[in-house]
Design an enzyme around this catalytic site. Structure first.
Site, PDB file in Angstrom:
ATOM      1  N   LYS A 297      -2.813   2.581   0.753  1.00  0.00           N
ATOM      2  CA  LYS A 297      -4.132   3.161   0.401  1.00  0.00           C
ATOM      3  C   LYS A 297      -4.766   3.882   1.593  1.00  0.00           C
ATOM      4  O   LYS A 297      -5.843   3.519   2.069  1.00  0.00           O
ATOM      5  CB  LYS A 297      -5.098   2.097  -0.132  1.00  0.00           C
ATOM      6  CG  LYS A 297      -4.660   1.472  -1.445  1.00  0.00           C
ATOM      7  CD  LYS A 297      -5.771   0.666  -2.062  1.00  0.00           C
ATOM      8  CE  LYS A 297      -5.346  -0.032  -3.327  1.00  0.00           C
ATOM      9  NZ  LYS A 297      -4.373  -1.123  -3.106  1.00  0.00           N
ATOM     10  N   ASP A 300      -8.177   8.438   5.100  1.00  0.00           N
ATOM     11  CA  ASP A 300      -8.738   9.052   6.308  1.00  0.00           C
ATOM     12  C   ASP A 300      -8.549  10.566   6.272  1.00  0.00           C
ATOM     13  O   ASP A 300      -8.122  11.120   5.253  1.00  0.00           O
ATOM     14  CB  ASP A 300      -8.048   8.425   7.537  1.00  0.00           C
ATOM     15  CG  ASP A 300      -9.020   8.261   8.690  1.00  0.00           C
ATOM     16  OD1 ASP A 300      -9.699   9.257   9.017  1.00  0.00           O
ATOM     17  OD2 ASP A 300      -9.094   7.164   9.256  1.00  0.00           O
ATOM     18  N   THR A 304      -5.227  11.785  11.012  1.00  0.00           N
ATOM     19  CA  THR A 304      -5.069  10.336  11.224  1.00  0.00           C
ATOM     20  C   THR A 304      -4.031   9.776  10.253  1.00  0.00           C
ATOM     21  O   THR A 304      -3.193   8.946  10.629  1.00  0.00           O
ATOM     22  CB  THR A 304      -6.437   9.638  11.038  1.00  0.00           C
ATOM     23  OG1 THR A 304      -7.371  10.266  11.902  1.00  0.00           O
ATOM     24  CG2 THR A 304      -6.344   8.158  11.353  1.00  0.00           C
ATOM     25  N   GLN A 406      -9.828  -7.596 -12.361  1.00  0.00           N
ATOM     26  CA  GLN A 406      -9.960  -7.660 -13.824  1.00  0.00           C
ATOM     27  C   GLN A 406      -8.601  -7.356 -14.438  1.00  0.00           C
ATOM     28  O   GLN A 406      -7.976  -6.355 -14.102  1.00  0.00           O
ATOM     29  CB  GLN A 406     -10.996  -6.641 -14.298  1.00  0.00           C
ATOM     30  CG  GLN A 406     -12.349  -6.914 -13.689  1.00  0.00           C
ATOM     31  CD  GLN A 406     -13.333  -5.806 -13.927  1.00  0.00           C
ATOM     32  OE1 GLN A 406     -14.410  -6.044 -14.422  1.00  0.00           O
ATOM     33  NE2 GLN A 406     -12.975  -4.600 -13.584  1.00  0.00           N
ATOM     34  N   TYR A 407      -8.186  -8.248 -15.329  1.00  0.00           N
ATOM     35  CA  TYR A 407      -6.847  -8.112 -15.900  1.00  0.00           C
ATOM     36  C   TYR A 407      -6.872  -7.676 -17.363  1.00  0.00           C
ATOM     37  O   TYR A 407      -7.778  -8.021 -18.114  1.00  0.00           O
ATOM     38  CB  TYR A 407      -6.120  -9.455 -15.823  1.00  0.00           C
ATOM     39  CG  TYR A 407      -5.724  -9.882 -14.433  1.00  0.00           C
ATOM     40  CD1 TYR A 407      -4.804  -9.142 -13.687  1.00  0.00           C
ATOM     41  CD2 TYR A 407      -6.263 -11.034 -13.863  1.00  0.00           C
ATOM     42  CE1 TYR A 407      -4.426  -9.548 -12.414  1.00  0.00           C
ATOM     43  CE2 TYR A 407      -5.889 -11.446 -12.594  1.00  0.00           C
ATOM     44  CZ  TYR A 407      -4.972 -10.697 -11.875  1.00  0.00           C
ATOM     45  OH  TYR A 407      -4.599 -11.095 -10.629  1.00  0.00           O
ATOM     46  N   ARG A 426       0.315 -11.457  -8.955  1.00  0.00           N
ATOM     47  CA  ARG A 426       0.324 -12.912  -9.091  1.00  0.00           C
ATOM     48  C   ARG A 426       0.911 -13.404 -10.411  1.00  0.00           C
ATOM     49  O   ARG A 426       1.375 -14.540 -10.489  1.00  0.00           O
ATOM     50  CB  ARG A 426      -1.104 -13.447  -8.890  1.00  0.00           C
ATOM     51  CG  ARG A 426      -1.474 -13.478  -7.420  1.00  0.00           C
ATOM     52  CD  ARG A 426      -2.955 -13.535  -7.203  1.00  0.00           C
ATOM     53  NE  ARG A 426      -3.593 -12.241  -7.459  1.00  0.00           N
ATOM     54  CZ  ARG A 426      -4.893 -12.012  -7.295  1.00  0.00           C
ATOM     55  NH1 ARG A 426      -5.677 -12.991  -6.905  1.00  0.00           N
ATOM     56  NH2 ARG A 426      -5.403 -10.810  -7.523  1.00  0.00           N
TER      57      ARG A 426
END
Ligand code: BMP
Length: 454
Positions: A297, A300, A304, A406-407, A426
């Site tokens: 993610k 910039d 950079t 939120q799933y 998970r």
């Protein structure tokens, strides 16, 4: 007391409101469907609901309380228990035997009864109930309603001299969902059109198959992931958010056969060593035929990002087939990602994310225009079929992780977002049997794709 907004979000997690295309009893097509019955099965929610309803209408002004059957019966009971306002019970049909009473419980003629209703639409059934209650010589002056669908019911009752107290209107509910990134812009528009009597345009967007998408994309990494999807019959990307190299390699080895890509956050590995982490990981990717997706993610300026991508201890450009990047720095900031396909972060799955509508639409324009970008991480459908759709926040059992995640279920995202690839963390690595779960998500994800295709 829990704020109204948090309370509504708790209710939303029980799936009390759904968006899509629903045929109502009248034959009319509605872009949403409300069902508050799940609330009565959650004692905590029901108790908080009673507290909220008792705050908008003072129980001291009434002698009795009565719920409109059936959904509001337990709601009125909960309010009675909280306020000590005596409850009476209204039957839906009069019994043909015994007392043949329509109203059960203890009451006296002339008493003022507060009516409780879960959802008010046209108000017609409420008027029938009020007439029935009044036939027993009880007075009804006030009605308390959990959700007003804003289809004239409140006005109809008010014209008849009743006071209607509503906890939420549909507009308020939508505002809350919108603030929390849970309302798709297209659903919001349909609801607005529906409420204002305009024609509701339902989507006739059709999902493209992976084979059709292959014809549309030009980036080699986009082609590769689509080919893997077809050959492995999988649209599963596993997110291996583990903190040691041993765990990372173990999970990659075990679930490799079921996935098209393994998503990493290499900066959470406490023992990262390029030679000991990345080299064996690349071997496993080769052996089991999956891509490596580093969820860095980037966020910039281009200069950079160029350094972050090529240098440092991770040397991401040397091994990541796919990288994720915010597009907040603008389109030119995407130029440095020359060795990987970029998946742009267009909207996030977490509650309260700032990737709201305007941002999402602007971010999508950058994604469509930049040759390095192969798709987007999104919770909303994308406008252009040439971008691949990646959706995290997917879990078969949980709705949230209590930290804002939120799933949704795989079926839901394939159907609503036209997702191409589900990202599951998970739901796989934090279970007792990650292999079994990876296989399960692969099968369910593939079936959901086929189902949506047909
Ligand atoms: P989990 O299924 O355990 O909630 O993990 C989701 C993964 O996807 C995490 O690695 C997270 O960083 C990532 N992710 C997300 O959950 N939502 C987003 O909007 C973007 C993400 O990259």
């Amino acid at each position: 007391m829990m704020s109204k907004e948090d309370f509504f979000l708790g209710c939303y997690n029980l799936e009390i409101i759904k968006f899509g295309k629903f045929t109502l009893k009248s034959g009319m097509e509605s872009p949403f469907y409300v069902d508050l019955r799940p609330l009565v099965s959650d004692p905590k929610i029901l108790k908080i609901l009673a507290g909220h309803l008792l705050r908008i209408v003072s129980p001291d002004n009434f002698d009795l309380i009565c719920g409109v059957p059936y959904a509001a019966l337990p709601m009125a009971t909960a309010m009675s228990l909280e306020s000590h306002l005596p409850l009476i019970l209204k039957r839906k049909e009069v019994k043909s035997y015994g007392t043949k009473r329509l109203i059960e419980g203890l009451y006296k003629k002339g008493q003022n009864c507060l009516l409780v209703e879960d959802v008010i639409t046209s108000g017609k059934s409420l008027i029938e109930t009020i007439e029935e209650v009044e036939r027993e010589d009880l007075k009804v002056t006030d009605v308390v309603v959990v959700l007003d669908r804003e289809q004239g019911g409140k006005e109809l009752l008010e014209k008849k001299g009743l006071r209607v107290h509503t906890l939420f209107t549909l507009t308020e509910a939508c505002e809350i969902l919108k603030r929390n990134n849970l309302l798709f812009p297209e659903d919001e528009k349909r609801i607005k059109d529906f409420l204002s009597g305009n024609k509701v345009e339902f989507s006739n967007k059709k999902r493209l198959s992976y084979a059709q998408k292959l014809e549309k994309v030009s980036h080699p990494v986009a082609k590769k992931i689509l080919e893997l999807a077809l050959s492995k019959k999988s649209n599963l990307i596993a997110s291996a958010d583990v903190c040691s190299t041993v765990e990372l390699l173990e999970i990659a080895e075990k679930i490799g056969p079921y996935i098209v890509a393994l998503k990493t956050h290499v900066d959470i590995l406490s023992d990262f060593k390029f030679d000991r982490t990345i080299l064996p990981l690349r071997d496993l990717a080769e052996k089991h035929q999956f891509l490596l997706m580093e969820d860095r993610k980037f966020a910039d300026i281009g200069s950079t990002q160029e350094r972050q991508y090529n240098h440092g201890i991770y040397k991401i450009s040397s091994w990541a087939d796919i990288v994720t990047s915010q597009v907040i720095g603008g389109a030119p900031a995407m130029d440095p990602f020359l060795n990987s396909g970029v998946v742009a972060i267009l909207s996030m799955s977490s509650s309260g994310a700032l990737t709201r509508r305007e941002y999402f639409l602007e971010a999508q324009k950058i994604a469509e225009s930049h040759p390095n970008i192969i798709g987007g991480v999104t919770q909303h459908p994308l406008q252009h079929d040439s971008l691949l759709v990646f959706t995290p926040g997917v879990h078969l059992e949980s709705k949230t992780d209590k930290k804002g995640q939120q799933y949704h279920s795989p079926r839901e995202v394939f159907k609503r977002i036209y997702t191409d690839f589900i990202i599951v963390g998970r739901g796989i690595y934090a279970t007792e049997n990650p292999v079994k779960m990876a296989e399960k998500y692969r099968i369910i994800g593939w079936e959901a794709y086929l189902e949506d295709l047909s």
